[in-house]
Design a protein around this motif. Structure first.
Motif, short mmCIF file in Angstrom:
data_model
loop_
_atom_site.label_atom_id
_atom_site.label_comp_id
_atom_site.label_asym_id
_atom_site.label_seq_id
_atom_site.Cartn_x
_atom_site.Cartn_y
_atom_site.Cartn_z
N LEU A 51 14.31 -5.17 14.26
CA LEU A 51 15.48 -5.84 14.13
C LEU A 51 14.71 -7.38 13.34
CD1 LEU A 51 18.02 -6.62 16.30
CD2 LEU A 51 18.42 -5.89 13.39
N ASP A 52 12.90 -6.70 13.71
CA ASP A 52 12.06 -7.76 13.34
C ASP A 52 11.18 -6.87 11.99
OD1 ASP A 52 10.81 -10.57 12.34
OD2 ASP A 52 9.57 -10.14 13.64
N ALA A 53 11.52 -5.92 11.61
CA ALA A 53 10.84 -5.13 10.85
C ALA A 53 10.20 -6.01 9.60
CB ALA A 53 11.66 -3.46 9.56
N SER A 54 9.09 -5.89 9.32
CA SER A 54 8.62 -6.29 7.82
C SER A 54 8.72 -6.14 6.76
CB SER A 54 6.68 -5.76 7.72
OG SER A 54 6.91 -4.58 8.16
N ARG B 216 3.82 -3.45 11.56
CA ARG B 216 5.37 -4.00 12.47
C ARG B 216 6.70 -3.87 11.85
NH1 ARG B 216 2.79 -10.31 13.07
NH2 ARG B 216 0.47 -10.18 14.22
N ILE B 217 6.30 -2.72 11.22
CA ILE B 217 7.91 -1.54 10.67
C ILE B 217 8.67 -1.81 12.24
CG2 ILE B 217 9.33 0.04 10.43
CD1 ILE B 217 6.57 0.59 8.20
N ARG B 218 8.55 -1.37 13.49
CA ARG B 218 7.96 -1.10 14.90
C ARG B 218 7.81 -1.67 15.61
NH1 ARG B 218 9.12 5.15 16.50
NH2 ARG B 218 8.77 4.15 18.46
N PRO C 16 0.56 -1.21 -0.10
CA PRO C 16 -0.11 -0.06 0.08
C PRO C 16 0.58 1.15 0.38
CG PRO C 16 -0.25 -0.96 1.97
CD PRO C 16 0.65 -2.02 1.42
N GLU C 17 0.65 2.32 -0.87
CA GLU C 17 1.13 3.37 -0.86
C GLU C 17 1.63 4.08 0.83
OE1 GLU C 17 1.12 7.71 -3.05
OE2 GLU C 17 -0.77 6.05 -3.22
N GLU C 18 0.68 4.17 1.75
CA GLU C 18 1.04 4.65 3.12
C GLU C 18 2.18 3.73 3.58
OE1 GLU C 18 -2.26 5.89 6.48
OE2 GLU C 18 -1.21 2.94 5.98
N TYR C 19 2.43 3.01 2.87
CA TYR C 19 4.05 1.45 3.98
C TYR C 19 4.45 2.11 2.94
CZ TYR C 19 5.84 -2.96 4.81
OH TYR C 19 7.24 -3.44 5.08
N ARG C 20 4.70 1.76 1.93
CA ARG C 20 5.49 2.38 0.66
C ARG C 20 6.39 4.53 1.58
NH1 ARG C 20 7.79 1.04 -3.74
NH2 ARG C 20 6.39 0.10 -4.18
N LYS C 21 5.33 5.18 1.71
CA LYS C 21 5.89 6.84 1.40
C LYS C 21 6.19 6.55 3.60
CE LYS C 21 2.26 9.53 0.89
NZ LYS C 21 1.22 9.82 1.45
N THR C 22 5.83 5.49 3.97
CA THR C 22 6.27 5.70 5.95
C THR C 22 7.59 4.84 5.83
OG1 THR C 22 4.03 5.16 6.92
CG2 THR C 22 5.65 4.49 7.93
N LEU C 23 8.06 3.74 4.79
CA LEU C 23 9.01 3.61 4.96
C LEU C 23 10.39 4.12 4.25
CD1 LEU C 23 8.50 -0.11 4.12
CD2 LEU C 23 9.50 0.77 6.09
N GLU D 89 1.59 5.07 15.44
CA GLU D 89 0.70 4.18 14.98
C GLU D 89 0.80 3.60 13.56
OE1 GLU D 89 0.68 7.52 15.55
OE2 GLU D 89 -1.05 7.32 17.62
N VAL D 90 0.92 4.32 12.27
CA VAL D 90 1.42 3.81 11.11
C VAL D 90 2.20 2.57 11.24
CG1 VAL D 90 2.04 4.42 9.00
CG2 VAL D 90 0.51 5.36 10.38
N THR D 91 3.45 3.05 11.92
CA THR D 91 4.54 2.08 12.00
C THR D 91 4.78 0.76 12.99
OG1 THR D 91 5.56 3.41 13.54
CG2 THR D 91 6.44 3.67 11.73
#
Length: 321
Positions: A158-161, A236-238, A41-48, A230-232
């Motif tokens: 360290l276990d980021a998605s 499961r990025i953090r 999803p674009e939200e995931y890409r932009k957050t990363l 909340e987004v991260t």
């Protein structure tokens, strides 16, 4: 869509494809890694992009405060140690910007754009690297406490998605452990030294304390309006919140500071046994916003140094292109 103030081509609004989104979330919840070529999803890409580019640029900008002490290190051994650390940090930055570059391909952007965004003020770097390093003790505090805080923050992911970031973090964290040990070696040498050396170290801890509390960001979005916790967490990025990370830092380092018979510039600091948390005075979050907006004590000098290096080495990039 805007990333760091620059207009980029919009990705097809595939977030409306509920099936793809559901499959994506199921993959994350099954602890499977997302790769650069996978749908996301674009939200995931932009957050990363925002997270990893800020991390990468901070590694590069973070080498500059210590670079200032390479010619002034007290011994040849210390000089070699801090030179190696600066080299590592630059390498971390390059690795992370490569990871970011893969994510930016759908927008037609690359690392050149990131550096331009930094110099325009659209891409931020970490608050601690806007601060001056006035004494050799500061080099120790940066290694011991700033890198210590970075390890706590980075091991939380360290276990980021996102697989490429997770793998990069694994390597970076291993090297950051050596950096923290390097800083601790400097700290212990000063702590066991003369009265003047101990006074210099105490002054350094006092000056850096507020920045160290700010390192993890505000406890909630209401503090500064900039929190993306909340987004991260959702993706499961953090795992942990800003405040949980700050408490982990206080848990680890306050007893060590006190055991060396040093203090922190906060008379309210104490451990609440009932709530099992450290109580401390909140830093000035308005000052935090000012610093990360490139209005810190050394913001403009460090950006100018980066700009000169970028401009002077343009011919190398053009030759390789």
């Amino acid at each position: 869509m805007y990333i760091y103030g620059g207009t980029v081509a919009s990705e097809e609004n595939s977030i409306e494809n509920q099936q793809k989104y559901n499959e994506f979330m199921a993959k994350i919840e099954a602890d499977e890694k997302i790769e650069a070529d996978d749908w996301m999803p674009e939200e995931y890409r932009k957050t990363l992009i925002k997270l990893i580019s800020m991390h990468g640029i901070s590694e590069i900008m973070g080498a500059l405060p210590e670079k200032e002490w390479v010619p002034k290190a007290p011994t040849l051994k210390r000089k070699l140690g801090i030179m190696a650390k600066v080299q590592d940090e630059m390498g971390h930055g390059q690795l992370l910007l490569r990871v970011t570059e893969d994510l930016m391909k759908p927008y037609g952007r690359n690392r050149v754009h990131l550096m331009e965004d930094l110099l325009k003020g659209d891409l931020k770097f970490h608050n601690v690297f806007h601060m001056p390093t006035k004494t050799w003790a500061d080099a120790g505090v940066v290694g011991w406490l700033v890198d210590g805080a970075a390890i706590i923050s980075q091991t939380n992911m360290l276990d980021a998605s996102y697989g490429p970031y997770q793998r990069a973090l694994k390597r970076i964290c291993q090297e950051e452990v050596f950096h923290a040990q390097h800083g601790e070696s400097i700290i212990m040498s000063l702590a066991e030294g003369t009265k003047e050396q101990r006074e210099i170290l105490q002054d350094s801890i006092n000056r850096w304390w507020s920045s160290l509390l700010m390192f993890f960001g505000p406890a909630s979005a209401s503090t500064t309006g900039t929190s993306k916790q909340e987004v991260t967490t959702k993706y499961r990025i953090r795992k942990s919140s800003n405040e949980e990370l700050r408490q982990a830092f206080l848990d680890k380092y306050l007893p060590r500071i006190f055991s060396l018979d040093f203090s922190v510039p906060d008379e309210t600091v104490h451990y609440d046994k009932d709530k099992e948390i450290w109580v401390y005075q909140q830093p000035d979050w308005n000052e935090f916003k000012k610093i990360i907006s490139n209005n810190g004590p050394r913001s403009q000098q460090r950006l100018r140094l980066r700009e000169v290096a970028y401009t002077n080495n343009r011919w190398v990039r053009e030759a390789l292109a």
